[in-house]
Design an enzyme around this catalytic site. Structure first.
Site, PDB file in Angstrom:
ATOM      1  CG  HIS A 109     -16.055  -8.745  21.726  1.00 63.08           C
ATOM      2  ND1 HIS A 109     -15.864  -9.853  22.514  1.00 63.08           N
ATOM      3  CD2 HIS A 109     -14.826  -8.189  21.566  1.00 63.08           C
ATOM      4  CE1 HIS A 109     -14.589  -9.969  22.828  1.00 63.08           C
ATOM      5  NE2 HIS A 109     -13.935  -8.968  22.251  1.00 63.08           N
ATOM      6  CG  ASP A 111     -10.956  -7.511  19.804  1.00 65.65           C
ATOM      7  OD1 ASP A 111     -11.665  -7.705  20.810  1.00 65.65           O
ATOM      8  OD2 ASP A 111     -10.026  -8.278  19.466  1.00 65.65           O
ATOM      9  CG  HIS A 264     -13.024 -12.642  19.826  1.00 65.90           C
ATOM     10  ND1 HIS A 264     -13.082 -11.535  19.018  1.00 65.90           N
ATOM     11  CD2 HIS A 264     -12.418 -12.236  20.962  1.00 65.90           C
ATOM     12  CE1 HIS A 264     -12.537 -10.513  19.629  1.00 65.90           C
ATOM     13  NE2 HIS A 264     -12.125 -10.900  20.825  1.00 65.90           N
ATOM     14  NE  ARG A 279      -7.406  -6.970  22.294  1.00 60.55           N
ATOM     15  CZ  ARG A 279      -8.626  -6.522  22.609  1.00 60.55           C
ATOM     16  NH1 ARG A 279      -9.548  -7.349  23.083  1.00 60.55           N
ATOM     17  NH2 ARG A 279      -8.926  -5.257  22.463  1.00 60.55           N
TER      18      ARG A 279
HETATM   19  C1  SIN Z   1     -10.525 -10.822  23.932  1.00 59.01           C
HETATM   20  O1  SIN Z   1     -11.735 -10.682  23.792  1.00 59.01           O
HETATM   21  O2  SIN Z   1      -9.733 -10.140  23.278  1.00 59.01           O
HETATM   22  C2  SIN Z   1      -9.971 -11.848  24.916  1.00 59.01           C
HETATM   23  C3  SIN Z   1     -10.226 -13.231  24.472  1.00 59.01           C
HETATM   24  C4  SIN Z   1      -9.761 -14.229  25.488  1.00 59.01           C
HETATM   25  O3  SIN Z   1      -9.345 -13.863  26.585  1.00 59.01           O
HETATM   26  O4  SIN Z   1      -9.834 -15.432  25.216  1.00 59.01           O
END
Ligand code: SIN
Length: 288
Positions: A109, A111, A264, A279
């Site tokens: 996805h 974000d 990602h 995050r």
């Molecule tokens: C996310 O998608 O923001 C998390 C990525 C992760 O936990 O590696």
């Protein structure tokens, strides 16, 4: 370490990414240093900023806010206490309660692509890492677009797609304890959004594919079966190994990615291994 602009930006071998060395972001970052970091982010799409052992959540928030307004995740129960802009990404359960969102990134996805103004970029700061696994994968969506066969370039030209936070929520709820039932207010906060299938990056001017297996539900104006088939082809093409950098986390890593350039995915880690990261998510433009 220096807080000036004299840090090293070392490109990673592969389709994207650079390491940033010799920078301590717990110290004030000069305007020249900020400008270099910004440039490197646009050029490499993912920055792995090493050795940020002293960076506090408040400093992470302040650094992120230099890039734009911060976005708060709809699952407010997973905000870091005292820091509503920080989402705790963690598989840790304490006293029977998850302390963070444990399956964030389970599907590829970008974000907050389900928002009218999706994210510009996200910072993720390692707090506690598993001994095994826990990697994050990034796929270059500029290269994904550039390497699309002509047939698919024609198929996506001028097309728009719907993105919806709830697209796979029920599926995630079935397999993990991290997806609480949403309140009516939370559901109302995340209606579907429509964005171009190919967007032009507002700062580097390059086209990028902008669909994902997590949030994109359909391509507008196509019958369901054609939309499904086209999306499946785009998802496969956009996440093929040639386009992917796999990040293996080290203590102190602060990773800053460009949600307009990459998708990602969190690879997950074995049950019982603790993983906790913080995050922050920066709001971007309306995709065009
Ligand atoms: C996310 O998608 O923001 C998390 C990525 C992760 O936990 O590696």
């Amino acid at each position: 370490m220096s807080s000036s602009s004299a840090f090293e930006v070392r490109p990673l071998a592969g389709p994207l990414g650079a390491e940033v060395l010799g920078l301590d972001l717990s110290q004030p970052l000069s305007d020249a240093g900020f400008a270099r970091l910004h440039r490197a982010h646009l050029d490499h799409h993912v920055l792995v900023i090493r050795d940020q052992h002293a960076l506090t959540p408040a400093q992470q928030v302040a650094l992120s806010a230099r890039f734009g307004p911060l976005q708060r995740h709809v699952l407010k129960q997973f905000a870091l206490p005292g820091h509503p802009e920080v989402l705790v990404v963690s598989n840790i359960v304490e006293n029977g309660q998850p302390i963070g969102l444990g399956d964030a990134g389970h599907f590829w996805h970008s974000d907050l692509s389900y928002k009218p103004r999706p994210s510009l970029g996200s910072f993720l700061h390692a707090q506690e890492l598993p001994a095994e696994g826990g990697d994050t994968l990034f796929a270059n969506q500029h290269l994904a677009y550039e390497t699309l066969p002509a047939r698919l370039k024609d198929a996506v030209a001028g097309r728009f797609a719907e993105h919806w936070y709830l697209a796979r929520y029920a599926e995630l709820q079935q397999r993990s304890p991290w997806r609480p039932n949403l309140t009516p207010e939370q559901v109302a906060e995340v209606p579907p959004a429509v964005h171009p299938v190919v967007r032009t990056h507002p700062e580097n001017g390059r086209p990028a594919l902008f669909v994902s297996e997590h949030f994109t539900t359909r391509v507008l104006g196509l019958p369901d079966h054609e939309s499904r088939a086209l999306l499946d082809e785009l998802f496969r093409h956009g996440t093929q190994p040639e386009l992917v950098y796999r990040h293996r986390w080290r203590a102190g890593d602060l990773v800053f990615w460009d949600n307009r350039s990459v998708l990602h995915l969190a690879a997950g880690c074995p049950a019982g291994q603790r993983r906790r990261l913080y995050r922050t998510t920066i709001e971007g433009d309306v995709p065009a």
